[in-house]
Design a protein around this motif. Structure first.
Motif, PDB file in Angstrom:
ATOM      1  N   THR A  14     -11.059   6.489  -0.452  1.00 41.93           N
ATOM      2  CA  THR A  14      -9.835   7.207  -0.641  1.00 41.93           C
ATOM      3  C   THR A  14      -8.487   6.399  -0.460  1.00 41.93           C
ATOM      4  O   THR A  14      -8.548   5.079  -0.013  1.00 41.93           O
ATOM      5  CB  THR A  14      -9.794   8.480   0.319  1.00 41.93           C
ATOM      6  N   ASP A  15      -7.575   7.144  -1.239  1.00 37.59           N
ATOM      7  CA  ASP A  15      -6.240   6.407  -0.890  1.00 37.59           C
ATOM      8  C   ASP A  15      -5.544   6.464   0.478  1.00 37.59           C
ATOM      9  O   ASP A  15      -4.781   5.333   0.907  1.00 37.59           O
ATOM     10  CB  ASP A  15      -5.091   7.520  -2.037  1.00 37.59           C
ATOM     11  N   ARG A  16      -6.195   7.555   1.274  1.00 37.04           N
ATOM     12  CA  ARG A  16      -5.783   7.340   2.507  1.00 37.04           C
ATOM     13  C   ARG A  16      -6.405   6.071   3.331  1.00 37.04           C
ATOM     14  O   ARG A  16      -5.664   5.446   4.030  1.00 37.04           O
ATOM     15  CB  ARG A  16      -6.316   8.543   3.362  1.00 37.04           C
ATOM     16  N   GLN A  17      -7.527   5.570   2.989  1.00 40.19           N
ATOM     17  CA  GLN A  17      -8.026   4.655   3.468  1.00 40.19           C
ATOM     18  C   GLN A  17      -7.240   3.354   3.067  1.00 40.19           C
ATOM     19  O   GLN A  17      -7.008   2.503   3.818  1.00 40.19           O
ATOM     20  CB  GLN A  17      -9.546   4.354   3.185  1.00 40.19           C
ATOM     21  N   VAL A  18      -7.021   3.271   1.809  1.00 38.42           N
ATOM     22  CA  VAL A  18      -6.235   1.940   1.492  1.00 38.42           C
ATOM     23  C   VAL A  18      -4.779   1.965   1.945  1.00 38.42           C
ATOM     24  O   VAL A  18      -4.258   1.109   2.745  1.00 38.42           O
ATOM     25  CB  VAL A  18      -5.991   2.078  -0.112  1.00 38.42           C
ATOM     26  N   ARG A  19      -4.050   3.269   2.043  1.00 42.37           N
ATOM     27  CA  ARG A  19      -2.764   3.208   2.740  1.00 42.37           C
ATOM     28  C   ARG A  19      -2.994   2.662   4.336  1.00 42.37           C
ATOM     29  O   ARG A  19      -2.247   1.855   4.686  1.00 42.37           O
ATOM     30  CB  ARG A  19      -2.281   4.825   2.833  1.00 42.37           C
ATOM     31  N   GLY A  20      -4.113   3.093   4.872  1.00 45.71           N
ATOM     32  CA  GLY A  20      -4.153   2.735   6.370  1.00 45.71           C
ATOM     33  C   GLY A  20      -4.309   1.388   6.271  1.00 45.71           C
ATOM     34  O   GLY A  20      -3.896   0.545   7.385  1.00 45.71           O
ATOM     35  N   ALA A  21      -5.110   0.457   5.632  1.00 46.30           N
ATOM     36  CA  ALA A  21      -5.416  -0.665   5.345  1.00 46.30           C
ATOM     37  C   ALA A  21      -4.028  -1.590   5.248  1.00 46.30           C
ATOM     38  O   ALA A  21      -3.857  -2.560   5.621  1.00 46.30           O
ATOM     39  CB  ALA A  21      -6.336  -1.368   4.288  1.00 46.30           C
ATOM     40  N   VAL A  22      -3.285  -1.201   4.222  1.00 46.47           N
ATOM     41  CA  VAL A  22      -1.924  -1.599   3.945  1.00 46.47           C
ATOM     42  C   VAL A  22      -1.127  -1.541   5.094  1.00 46.47           C
ATOM     43  O   VAL A  22      -0.410  -2.496   5.626  1.00 46.47           O
ATOM     44  CB  VAL A  22      -1.286  -1.094   2.578  1.00 46.47           C
ATOM     45  N   MET A  23      -1.100  -0.529   5.874  1.00 45.42           N
ATOM     46  CA  MET A  23      -0.231  -0.321   7.287  1.00 45.42           C
ATOM     47  C   MET A  23      -0.636  -1.237   8.165  1.00 45.42           C
ATOM     48  O   MET A  23      -0.064  -1.959   8.723  1.00 45.42           O
ATOM     49  CB  MET A  23      -0.251   0.938   7.784  1.00 45.42           C
ATOM     50  N   ALA A  24      -1.807  -1.399   8.353  1.00 41.84           N
ATOM     51  CA  ALA A  24      -2.716  -2.291   9.301  1.00 41.84           C
ATOM     52  C   ALA A  24      -1.917  -3.833   9.087  1.00 41.84           C
ATOM     53  O   ALA A  24      -1.793  -4.573   9.875  1.00 41.84           O
ATOM     54  CB  ALA A  24      -4.034  -2.443   9.518  1.00 41.84           C
ATOM     55  N   VAL A  25      -1.970  -4.323   7.727  1.00 47.65           N
ATOM     56  CA  VAL A  25      -1.296  -5.416   7.553  1.00 47.65           C
ATOM     57  C   VAL A  25      -0.004  -5.676   8.018  1.00 47.65           C
ATOM     58  O   VAL A  25       0.626  -6.677   8.564  1.00 47.65           O
ATOM     59  CB  VAL A  25      -1.389  -5.812   6.165  1.00 47.65           C
TER      60      VAL A  25
END
Length: 307
Positions: free
Chosen positions: A229-240
């Protein structure tokens, strides 16, 4: 009603978890932080982050003195990181307009950024000993079964639920605080959503749901999807961004490149995790645009960074 109160509060006295925000020495600020962190997040995940926050920012002014991005970075993987921005904004208002001390009534607490009805009631009760009807998911479930005879409460909080919570609340301030905490704990530990432990419930004999034969819920709760989901991708970008000490060029989010070698350690690990999701360019763009719109990321000359 007195028997009901006595049974649930007596159970709580014996079975309550030892949580740091329940310590009488915990500050109102510590209780506000816990309430915001515990929204949609289990205690086991909140505990270490809460302790780190309170060690680093024991007073609202301490957090307000830092950039908002530091709050987001320290939020880690609790999820829904906009809560970190709201806490930072609330800290700034407390420091600027309330001499660094939390206001002590529901009405005044509602004036803080990001503080809604539930949080205001919970902080008024647990931090200041006020009589307030605290209605979270656990309390709603206990009320629905114990009084309403329903397996689960309505999908959204109703006026009838608010009214029932007020009717069940003891008149005495101190007793009402204990009742709120006790019912919340009963829902968290015994009257759970999927596998209620009715044999351990102190009020099982008075439960309308059990008396009705434990009818199934009238609807099937839908969990939120995550993988892909977009939420998962958002979370991964935030982690970076949380791992980075300098802006990250936008091109680094698109996929593995030779430039990734410039980011070693935790940043490289988080980039690899993002790339492993194989998100398409449109999904990545939506994720980044959403983070920028929510104030969780900003554009710097060298790329994206925390605010």
């Amino acid at each position: 009603m007195r028997d009901l109160h006595r049974a649930v509060v007596g159970w709580f006295a014996d079975e309550a978890r030892d949580l740091p925000w329940r310590d009488p020495a915990c500050s109102p600020w510590g209780i506000l932080v816990s309430e915001v962190m515990l929204q949609q997040t289990p205690v086991v995940r909140v505990l270490p982050v809460w302790r780190e926050w309170m060690e680093r920012w024991p007073h609202p002014a301490d957090l307000a003195a830092e950039p908002a991005g530091e709050a987001v970075r320290a939020w880690g993987r609790l999820g829904y990181p906009r809560r970190a921005l709201r806490l930072h904004a609330a800290a700034a208002v407390i420091a600027r307009e309330h001499d660094g001390e939390l206001p002590d009534t529901e009405e005044s607490l509602l004036g803080l950024p990001g503080v809604g009805g539930y949080t205001a009631a919970a902080v008024a009760a647990f931090a200041f000993g006020r009589r307030a009807a605290v209605v979270d998911t656990n309390i709603r479930r206990v009320h629905a079964r114990l009084v309403g005879g329903e397996a689960l409460p309505a999908p959204s909080l109703t006026a009838d639920e608010r009214r029932l919570a007020g009717e069940l609340l003891p008149d005495d301030d101190a007793a009402s605080v204990r009742w709120n905490a006790a019912v919340m704990e009963l829902g968290a530990l015994v009257c759970t959503a999927r596998s209620p432990r009715c044999d351990a419930c102190p009020v099982a004999g008075a439960c309308a749901w059990r008396a009705a034969g434990e009818p199934p819920p009238s609807y099937v709760p839908k969990g939120q999807a995550w993988h892909g989901t977009d939420r998962q991708v958002r979370g991964a970008v935030m982690a970076v961004l949380r791992a980075a000490s300098r802006p990250v060029p936008r091109g680094f989010f698109d996929g593995p490149t030779n430039a990734d070698a410039a980011h070693s350690g935790s940043v490289g690990i988080e980039l690899a995790r993002l790339h492993a999701l194989a998100a398409g360019p449109e999904q990545l763009e939506r994720a980044v645009a959403g983070l920028l719109a929510d104030g969780l990321a900003v554009e710097r000359p060298g790329g994206l960074a925390l605010p």
